[in-house]
Design a protein around this motif. Sequence first.
Motif, PDB file in Angstrom:
ATOM      1  N   LYS A 107      99.434  14.091  16.830  1.00 29.66           N
ATOM      2  CA  LYS A 107      99.220  12.745  16.579  1.00 29.66           C
ATOM      3  C   LYS A 107      97.891  12.740  15.616  1.00 29.66           C
ATOM      4  O   LYS A 107      96.572  13.399  16.246  1.00 29.66           O
ATOM      5  N   VAL A 108      97.686  12.265  14.552  1.00 32.49           N
ATOM      6  CA  VAL A 108      96.569  11.973  13.833  1.00 32.49           C
ATOM      7  C   VAL A 108      95.806  10.592  13.832  1.00 32.49           C
ATOM      8  O   VAL A 108      96.759   9.578  13.653  1.00 32.49           O
ATOM      9  N   VAL A 109      94.787  10.536  14.369  1.00 28.67           N
ATOM     10  CA  VAL A 109      94.207   9.295  14.727  1.00 28.67           C
ATOM     11  C   VAL A 109      92.851   9.211  13.720  1.00 28.67           C
ATOM     12  O   VAL A 109      92.035   9.984  13.706  1.00 28.67           O
ATOM     13  N   ALA A 110      92.678   7.983  13.151  1.00 28.35           N
ATOM     14  CA  ALA A 110      91.229   7.885  12.573  1.00 28.35           C
ATOM     15  C   ALA A 110      90.274   7.121  13.520  1.00 28.35           C
ATOM     16  O   ALA A 110      90.375   5.987  13.965  1.00 28.35           O
ATOM     17  N   VAL A 111      89.064   7.693  13.418  1.00 25.93           N
ATOM     18  CA  VAL A 111      87.937   6.990  13.796  1.00 25.93           C
ATOM     19  C   VAL A 111      87.329   5.898  12.943  1.00 25.93           C
ATOM     20  O   VAL A 111      87.359   6.257  11.625  1.00 25.93           O
ATOM     21  N   THR A 112      87.312   4.818  13.510  1.00 29.15           N
ATOM     22  CA  THR A 112      87.090   3.785  12.685  1.00 29.15           C
ATOM     23  C   THR A 112      85.555   3.526  12.817  1.00 29.15           C
ATOM     24  O   THR A 112      84.795   3.338  11.603  1.00 29.15           O
ATOM     25  N   MET A 113      85.042   3.101  13.883  1.00 26.27           N
ATOM     26  CA  MET A 113      83.494   2.901  13.776  1.00 26.27           C
ATOM     27  C   MET A 113      83.176   3.476  15.171  1.00 26.27           C
ATOM     28  O   MET A 113      83.688   3.366  16.194  1.00 26.27           O
ATOM     29  N   LEU A 114      81.894   4.486  15.300  1.00 25.62           N
ATOM     30  CA  LEU A 114      81.609   5.356  16.146  1.00 25.62           C
ATOM     31  C   LEU A 114      80.920   4.238  17.383  1.00 25.62           C
ATOM     32  O   LEU A 114      80.336   3.200  17.040  1.00 25.62           O
ATOM     33  N   THR A 115      81.275   4.417  18.658  1.00 30.46           N
ATOM     34  CA  THR A 115      80.661   3.539  19.710  1.00 30.46           C
ATOM     35  C   THR A 115      79.086   3.689  19.820  1.00 30.46           C
ATOM     36  O   THR A 115      78.730   2.937  20.728  1.00 30.46           O
ATOM     37  N   SER A 116      78.598   4.580  19.282  1.00 35.15           N
ATOM     38  CA  SER A 116      77.121   4.564  19.101  1.00 35.15           C
ATOM     39  C   SER A 116      76.486   3.703  18.130  1.00 35.15           C
ATOM     40  O   SER A 116      75.374   3.371  18.084  1.00 35.15           O
ATOM     41  N   LEU A 117      77.424   2.906  17.295  1.00 29.05           N
ATOM     42  CA  LEU A 117      76.922   2.074  16.394  1.00 29.05           C
ATOM     43  C   LEU A 117      77.109   0.554  16.590  1.00 29.05           C
ATOM     44  O   LEU A 117      78.189   0.319  17.330  1.00 29.05           O
ATOM     45  N   ASP A 118      76.236  -0.252  16.313  1.00 33.27           N
ATOM     46  CA  ASP A 118      76.503  -1.748  16.254  1.00 33.27           C
ATOM     47  C   ASP A 118      76.594  -2.356  15.052  1.00 33.27           C
ATOM     48  O   ASP A 118      76.281  -2.006  13.896  1.00 33.27           O
ATOM     49  N   ASP A 119      76.574  -3.694  14.862  1.00 33.86           N
ATOM     50  CA  ASP A 119      76.355  -4.440  13.727  1.00 33.86           C
ATOM     51  C   ASP A 119      75.158  -3.973  13.033  1.00 33.86           C
ATOM     52  O   ASP A 119      75.101  -4.008  11.900  1.00 33.86           O
ATOM     53  N   ARG A 120      74.052  -4.098  13.593  1.00 30.37           N
ATOM     54  CA  ARG A 120      72.784  -3.654  12.847  1.00 30.37           C
ATOM     55  C   ARG A 120      72.809  -2.289  11.969  1.00 30.37           C
ATOM     56  O   ARG A 120      72.187  -2.091  10.974  1.00 30.37           O
ATOM     57  N   ASP A 121      73.494  -1.200  13.055  1.00 30.69           N
ATOM     58  CA  ASP A 121      73.721  -0.150  12.267  1.00 30.69           C
ATOM     59  C   ASP A 121      74.446  -0.130  10.905  1.00 30.69           C
ATOM     60  O   ASP A 121      74.423   0.522   9.809  1.00 30.69           O
ATOM     61  N   LEU A 122      75.677  -0.996  11.208  1.00 38.20           N
ATOM     62  CA  LEU A 122      76.553  -1.141  10.046  1.00 38.20           C
ATOM     63  C   LEU A 122      75.628  -1.728   8.598  1.00 38.20           C
ATOM     64  O   LEU A 122      75.863  -1.167   7.463  1.00 38.20           O
ATOM     65  N   SER A 123      75.282  -2.525   8.928  1.00 34.98           N
ATOM     66  CA  SER A 123      74.033  -3.510   7.986  1.00 34.98           C
ATOM     67  C   SER A 123      73.475  -2.344   7.213  1.00 34.98           C
ATOM     68  O   SER A 123      73.034  -2.401   5.986  1.00 34.98           O
ATOM     69  N   ALA A 124      72.561  -1.611   8.116  1.00 33.48           N
ATOM     70  CA  ALA A 124      71.810  -0.497   7.295  1.00 33.48           C
ATOM     71  C   ALA A 124      72.383   0.589   6.636  1.00 33.48           C
ATOM     72  O   ALA A 124      71.872   0.997   5.939  1.00 33.48           O
ATOM     73  N   THR A 125      73.458   0.581   6.636  1.00 35.32           N
ATOM     74  CA  THR A 125      74.432   1.548   5.819  1.00 35.32           C
ATOM     75  C   THR A 125      75.417   0.887   4.638  1.00 35.32           C
ATOM     76  O   THR A 125      76.009   1.310   3.691  1.00 35.32           O
ATOM     77  N   GLY A 126      74.664  -0.424   4.672  1.00 35.32           N
ATOM     78  CA  GLY A 126      75.426  -1.370   3.293  1.00 35.32           C
ATOM     79  C   GLY A 126      76.843  -1.998   3.738  1.00 35.32           C
ATOM     80  O   GLY A 126      77.410  -2.418   2.895  1.00 35.32           O
ATOM     81  N   VAL A 127      77.400  -1.908   4.944  1.00 36.25           N
ATOM     82  CA  VAL A 127      78.586  -2.445   5.314  1.00 36.25           C
ATOM     83  C   VAL A 127      78.539  -3.675   5.643  1.00 36.25           C
ATOM     84  O   VAL A 127      77.749  -4.163   6.553  1.00 36.25           O
ATOM     85  N   GLN A 128      79.005  -4.829   5.195  1.00 39.64           N
ATOM     86  CA  GLN A 128      79.077  -6.378   5.379  1.00 39.64           C
ATOM     87  C   GLN A 128      79.746  -6.687   6.495  1.00 39.64           C
ATOM     88  O   GLN A 128      81.029  -6.053   6.513  1.00 39.64           O
ATOM     89  N   GLY A 129      79.616  -7.528   7.541  1.00 37.62           N
ATOM     90  CA  GLY A 129      80.213  -7.912   8.547  1.00 37.62           C
ATOM     91  C   GLY A 129      80.094  -7.325   9.867  1.00 37.62           C
ATOM     92  O   GLY A 129      79.014  -6.445   9.985  1.00 37.62           O
ATOM     93  N   SER A 130      80.798  -7.865  10.698  1.00 39.46           N
ATOM     94  CA  SER A 130      80.654  -7.132  12.097  1.00 39.46           C
ATOM     95  C   SER A 130      81.360  -6.128  12.262  1.00 39.46           C
ATOM     96  O   SER A 130      82.033  -5.444  11.676  1.00 39.46           O
ATOM     97  N   ALA A 131      80.827  -5.540  13.480  1.00 35.82           N
ATOM     98  CA  ALA A 131      81.699  -4.116  13.993  1.00 35.82           C
ATOM     99  C   ALA A 131      83.223  -4.252  14.155  1.00 35.82           C
ATOM    100  O   ALA A 131      83.953  -3.587  13.770  1.00 35.82           O
TER     101      ALA A 131
END
Length: 224
Positions: A107-131
């Motif tokens: 089974k090949v499964v895709a990591v979506t968002m690491l559980t060590s990240l939150d909304d602020r981490d996303l924003s810092a990488t330029g990704v808009q919106g919530s986790a």
Amino acid sequence: MSNPIFLALDVPQIEAAKELAGKVKGHVGGLKLGLEFFCAHGHHGVHEIAQLGMPIFLDLKLHDIPNTVAGAMQAIHVLEPAIVTIHAGGGRAMMEDAKAAAGENTKVVAVTMLTSLDDRDLSATGVQGSAHDQVMRLAELAERSGLDGIVCSGHEVGAVHKQWKHGYFVVPGLRLAGNSVGDQKRVVTPRQARDDGASVLVIGREISRAEDPLAAARMIEATL
């Protein structure tokens, strides 16, 4: 799968990993080997752990150009892993090629968002919106790419399960009620994740760092 718990053997020593897995094998459904273990021991280490007779989850989080990821998948065919992770952020072509190159029973499964990240981490990488928004976007892309499922936190698995009825969902970052969350930011209990649709529950330190790993594994299994 009768027991959805995969024990994360995130240790660099083979003998320590085998000893821990041997203690609890009657109360977990499989064993997860991550980058630390694989980089230290490679194919040989996986073969050693596989002798315990349990399904192996290779948590390698492959993320590169499509041809390179496909080649890596072909290189691990001989290990016959039950599950392999790639990063959904690699895009549709990479995910399609990874699935095409994987073994028939993997089974090949895709990591979506690491559980060590939150909304602020996303924003810092330029990704808009919530986790939550990011996980839902990547889950949809993974499904369209023909993957078996995704890796996501317990916070999103319920919503993803509603969107992708027959997906295979791996949930890490699990903690028992009242325990320290450590470096994780989006955690739930194993029971909650299972109730919300998780196919696999990845559990590491709740068992591996317990004073009595066998008792901890038995207790977690009893809650499911």
